[in-house]
Design a protein around this motif. Structure first.
Motif, PDB file in Angstrom:
ATOM      1  N   LYS A  20      -1.149  19.668 -33.598  1.00  0.00           N
ATOM      2  CA  LYS A  20      -2.318  18.539 -33.504  1.00  0.00           C
ATOM      3  C   LYS A  20      -3.303  18.643 -34.512  1.00  0.00           C
ATOM      4  N   SER A  48       2.329  16.942 -26.619  1.00  0.00           N
ATOM      5  CA  SER A  48       1.759  16.763 -25.226  1.00  0.00           C
ATOM      6  C   SER A  48       0.789  17.638 -24.821  1.00  0.00           C
ATOM      7  N   ILE A  62      -6.171   3.499 -31.294  1.00  0.00           N
ATOM      8  CA  ILE A  62      -4.888   3.935 -32.106  1.00  0.00           C
ATOM      9  C   ILE A  62      -4.876   3.210 -33.404  1.00  0.00           C
ATOM     10  N   LYS A  66       2.120   5.289 -31.591  1.00  0.00           N
ATOM     11  CA  LYS A  66       1.665   5.115 -30.168  1.00  0.00           C
ATOM     12  C   LYS A  66       1.640   6.311 -29.469  1.00  0.00           C
ATOM     13  N   LYS A  67       0.928   5.952 -28.332  1.00  0.00           N
ATOM     14  CA  LYS A  67       0.311   7.282 -27.593  1.00  0.00           C
ATOM     15  C   LYS A  67       0.842   6.879 -26.057  1.00  0.00           C
ATOM     16  N   GLN A  68       1.177   7.832 -25.214  1.00  0.00           N
ATOM     17  CA  GLN A  68       1.510   7.652 -23.799  1.00  0.00           C
ATOM     18  C   GLN A  68       0.287   8.481 -23.177  1.00  0.00           C
ATOM     19  N   TYR A  94      -2.508  13.351 -22.137  1.00  0.00           N
ATOM     20  CA  TYR A  94      -2.225  12.684 -23.165  1.00  0.00           C
ATOM     21  C   TYR A  94      -0.997  13.211 -23.709  1.00  0.00           C
ATOM     22  N   SER A  95      -0.123  12.338 -24.464  1.00  0.00           N
ATOM     23  CA  SER A  95       1.266  12.805 -25.145  1.00  0.00           C
ATOM     24  C   SER A  95       1.583  11.714 -26.152  1.00  0.00           C
ATOM     25  N   ASN A  96       2.437  12.115 -26.948  1.00  0.00           N
ATOM     26  CA  ASN A  96       3.202  11.554 -28.087  1.00  0.00           C
ATOM     27  C   ASN A  96       4.705  11.972 -27.811  1.00  0.00           C
ATOM     28  N   CYS A 102       1.214  10.054 -34.234  1.00  0.00           N
ATOM     29  CA  CYS A 102       0.066   8.974 -33.750  1.00  0.00           C
ATOM     30  C   CYS A 102      -1.228   9.383 -34.237  1.00  0.00           C
TER      31      CYS A 102
END
Length: 122
Positions: A20, A48, A62, A66-68, A94-96, A102
């Motif tokens: 990241k 993640s 964003i 996309k980001k979860q 937070y995760s992708n 993202c």
């Protein structure tokens, strides 16, 4: 004469081991500001981090991809152009989990610190 503004040309790049990119433009690591932190981030595909319960509000906008987020057991997917405020003391992850990076901006009030993020397992 003192200028009434600060331009950030060299943000602090936070060392990471998970791929990241974190560029802190203002905050504790960059200008010792403990009131607010502003960071540009790029989370790689399938990234993640652990759940956390921070002592600060975190705003996320964003830019691309996309980001979860999982907030208090509710799954949320943010897309480009969307933003969210996560209130302090909320349990969040937070995760992708997607196959594209993202890119986003994160703002923390007060500023992010490793001592106040309270990540599980750390």
């Amino acid at each position: 004469m003192k200028k009434n503004y600060t331009i950030q040309k060299s943000p602090f790049v936070v060392p990471t081991t998970d791929g990241k990119l974190i560029e802190e433009h203002f905050g504790k690591a960059t200008d010792q500001n403990d009131q607010v932190s502003i960071a540009h981030m790029i989370a790689p595909p399938f990234w993640s981090e652990p759940f956390q319960t921070p002592e600060f509000d975190e705003y996320t906008y964003i830019i691309k991809g996309k980001k979860q987020l999982i907030v208090d057991d509710e799954k949320i997917i943010l897309e480009a152009g969307q933003s969210i405020k996560i209130h302090k003391n909320a349990k969040v992850q937070y995760s992708n989990p997607f196959d594209e990076a993202c890119e986003y901006i994160a703002v923390c009030l007060p500023a992010f610190s490793i001592e106040t993020v309270h990540r599980e397992g750390e």
